[in-house]
Design an enzyme around this catalytic site. Structure first.
Site, PDB file in Angstrom:
ATOM      1  N   ASP A 127      -9.596 -21.631 -12.979  1.00 24.84           N
ATOM      2  CA  ASP A 127      -8.827 -21.423 -11.755  1.00 24.84           C
ATOM      3  C   ASP A 127      -8.446 -19.946 -11.618  1.00 24.84           C
ATOM      4  O   ASP A 127      -9.219 -19.076 -12.008  1.00 24.84           O
ATOM      5  CB  ASP A 127      -7.577 -22.319 -11.805  1.00 24.84           C
ATOM      6  CG  ASP A 127      -7.112 -22.777 -10.434  1.00 24.84           C
ATOM      7  OD1 ASP A 127      -6.580 -21.946  -9.687  1.00 24.84           O
ATOM      8  OD2 ASP A 127      -7.280 -23.969 -10.112  1.00 24.84           O
ATOM      9  N   HIS A 160      -1.981 -20.405  -8.031  1.00 28.83           N
ATOM     10  CA  HIS A 160      -2.641 -21.704  -7.889  1.00 28.83           C
ATOM     11  C   HIS A 160      -2.875 -22.378  -9.241  1.00 28.83           C
ATOM     12  O   HIS A 160      -2.540 -23.564  -9.437  1.00 28.83           O
ATOM     13  CB  HIS A 160      -3.971 -21.488  -7.164  1.00 28.83           C
ATOM     14  CG  HIS A 160      -4.687 -22.729  -6.773  1.00 28.83           C
ATOM     15  ND1 HIS A 160      -5.645 -23.316  -7.566  1.00 28.83           N
ATOM     16  CD2 HIS A 160      -4.615 -23.490  -5.657  1.00 28.83           C
ATOM     17  CE1 HIS A 160      -6.129 -24.381  -6.963  1.00 28.83           C
ATOM     18  NE2 HIS A 160      -5.520 -24.511  -5.797  1.00 28.83           N
ATOM     19  N   ASN A 251     -10.801 -29.509   0.960  1.00 27.65           N
ATOM     20  CA  ASN A 251      -9.768 -29.704   1.978  1.00 27.65           C
ATOM     21  C   ASN A 251     -10.290 -29.488   3.393  1.00 27.65           C
ATOM     22  O   ASN A 251      -9.526 -29.162   4.297  1.00 27.65           O
ATOM     23  CB  ASN A 251      -8.602 -28.735   1.737  1.00 27.65           C
ATOM     24  CG  ASN A 251      -7.963 -28.927   0.385  1.00 27.65           C
ATOM     25  OD1 ASN A 251      -8.068 -29.991  -0.217  1.00 27.65           O
ATOM     26  ND2 ASN A 251      -7.307 -27.893  -0.118  1.00 27.65           N
ATOM     27  N   SER A 312      -6.743 -29.861  -4.628  1.00 24.91           N
ATOM     28  CA  SER A 312      -6.453 -29.075  -5.834  1.00 24.91           C
ATOM     29  C   SER A 312      -5.344 -29.716  -6.649  1.00 24.91           C
ATOM     30  O   SER A 312      -5.341 -29.657  -7.881  1.00 24.91           O
ATOM     31  CB  SER A 312      -6.017 -27.660  -5.460  1.00 24.91           C
ATOM     32  OG  SER A 312      -7.084 -26.863  -5.084  1.00 24.91           O
TER      33      SER A 312
END
Length: 529
Positions: A127, A160, A251, A312
């Site tokens: 990530d 994130h 998404n 996520s």
């Protein structure tokens, strides 16, 4: 230090074309294109260099090379019979809609109460990095690497990855939030920069690093719309080596993105509090499981907490559930298809599919897959795996006692405790780094790289190092050494500072080891800015 990317348009009349290609630095006045070259046999980095290529990665788990090549070299190499495919080094990005009931919704809290907590399981969070100094994440940090900037400090600079890691492994420590698998260890594998952008080549390198460092689970809450032969090979190789790979479906409210779209990856869709599909959750036949992804509270950079939404956020729920299942003993059950006593990725997927809570249309569908992941149902009926049990037949039966009971009540003499192993600080180096925000404001911090070694010169993994920052900042920092005995501890950032950052080691601890500070090569180091 930030990495700057320029974008320019190149039209290539070769076996493929790129509509929008990120440019790299010029060499001899020729623009070079970032690509990934997959070979039919052994990868040939020297061939790429001979065509004017700047090799970025030569992968070890797949026959491929990531490089920057002149357009004419791409055309020439495309004709080489040993080259399988040359493809754009596409960009991916983190998947969030800035928007932990999820832990209880998948029954992870009840699973923990039953004794399954992820202990001994290693999860690679690929990530934006992780704030491994966060009080809810520091205890479970195993180390990592930063592929976005090619250094050993995978600190999150976007936020994130920290949120994702908290859902997986926030510690059971009486404060903050509780992760799905609060005793699982995690690697921070940073592949995205401070804007949340990442390249497929870096993702493939992160996957390779995770495999080579013994990860049991790979969790990727990132993805892009472009298919990729090289990235597919990387996840397939990880899967074949025994790693369970989990990724966000996307998404876009449309087709599933990559790497989630590959067959070897568990693609995760997002649901809300009422088990309804989030309107933006991508869908398709690739979706395998659903998990909570709306309004998820988890860890944020700087030691705080906050809410985010997205596939996520759903993905780490599944990654955590996989970790809990891996805590069980599969030997002797119908799920141990190859009778090796070890959970294989296909066996894990089969169990999660069979025990998911069916929501949406009856059976598997394109919106929820097999249903909402259910951690408690997944472990139900299984016993806790015995750490270090290497019996070849998977049996946990105790060896027979051949001794003769003569009626004596004499207690055996107590064993002497094992002697402690001496360890010390073998290296300490402090350097500064900075990032420019706006036109004139530099935010500066310092990184202290500490190496712990035993008396025989061997690196000490898993040691907790504690120290104090002084000078321009005043704070205490701690963390755990990686497999190489190395730990990087960062100070807080300072705006346009003028002075010195100093780090002083105050303690090193690890069960079975004794810290001897008199052997330290250094106890403090400084760097001025």
């Amino acid at each position: 230090m930030t990495r700057q990317t320029i974008t320019f348009l190149i039209v290539l009349s070769v076996l493929f074309s790129f509509s929008l290609v990120p440019a790299t630095a010029k060499s001899d006045g020729i623009e070079k294109v970032p690509v990934m070259i997959s070979f039919k046999g052994k990868a040939d980095a020297e061939l790429v260099k001979a065509h004017g290529g700047n090799v970025k990665y030569e992968y070890s788990i797949i026959p491929a090379v990531a490089a920057e090549l002149p357009p004419k070299a791409i055309e020439a190499l495309s004709e080489n019979p040993n080259v399988e495919i040359i493809e754009q080094d596409a960009q991916a990005q983190v998947l969030e809609d800035d928007i932990p009931w999820g832990v209880s919704r998948i029954n992870a809290d009840d699973t923990q109460a039953a004794g399954f907590n992820g202990s001994g399981i290693k999860v690679a969070v690929i990530d934006t990095g992780v704030d491994y100094n966060h009080p809810d994440l520091a205890a479970n940090y195993l180390g990592g690497y930063d592929f976005a900037y090619n250094d050993a400090d995978p600190m999150d600079d976007y936020g994130h990855g920290t949120h994702v890691a908290g859902t997986i492994a926030a510690a059971d420590n009486g404060f903050g939030v509780l992760g799905v698998a609060p005793y699982a260890g995690y690697y921070s594998v940073k592949v995205c920069d401070e804007t949340g952008v990442c390249y497929y080549s870096d993702i493939a390198a992160g996957i390779e690093w995770a495999v080579n460092n013994g990860a049991d689970v790979i969790s990727m809450s990132i993805g892009g719309s472009s298919d990729s032969y090289t990235l597919k090979n990387a996840v397939d190789s990880a899967y074949e080596s025994g790693v369970v790979v989990v990724a966000a479906a996307g998404n876009t409210g449309d087709s599933v993105i990559y790497p989630a779209g590959f067959d070897s990856v568990i693609a995760v869709a997002a649901t809300d509090y009422y088990d309804n599909r989030a309107s933006w959750s991508s869908y398709g036949p690739e979706v395998e499981l659903a998990a909570p992804g709306v309004g998820i509270i988890s860890t944020l950079m700087g030691g705080s907490y906050g809410s985010k939404s997205g596939t996520s956020m759903a993905t780490p729920h599944v990654s955590g559930a996989v970790s809990l299942l891996l805590n069980t003993d599969v030997s002797g059950t119908s799920y141990d298809a190859d009778n090796d006593g070890v959970w294989d990725p296909a066996e894990v997927r089969s169990r999660l599919q069979d025990t998911a809570t069916d929501i949406g249309a009856t059976g598997k569908d394109n919106y929820y897959g097999y249903g909402l992941v259910n951690a408690l149902a997944a472990v139900n009926g299984f016993s806790l795996a015995v750490p270090g049990d290497d019996t070849s037949d998977g049996s946990t039966e105790e060896p027979a006692d051949d001794s003769v009971d003569d009626g004596s009540s004499t207690e055996p003499a107590p064993e002497d405790p094992a002697p402690s192993v001496t360890m010390y600080v073998s290296s300490l180096d402090v350097v500064t780094d900075s990032v420019l925000r706006g036109k004139k404001n530099y935010f500066v911090w310092a990184d202290a790289t500490v190496e712990i070694t035993d008396a025989d010169g061997n690196p000490v993994s898993g040691a907790t190092v504690t120290g104090d920052w002084s000078g321009l900042v005043t704070m205490t920092a701690s963390g755990v050494t990686d497999a190489d005995g190395v730990l990087v501890l960062s100070s807080d950032q300072q705006k346009n500072p003028d002075g010195t950052f100093t780090f002083t080691v105050t303690d090193v601890s690890l069960e079975g080891y004794e810290y001897d500070s008199s052997l330290n090569t250094a106890t403090a180091d400084s760097a001025a800015y």
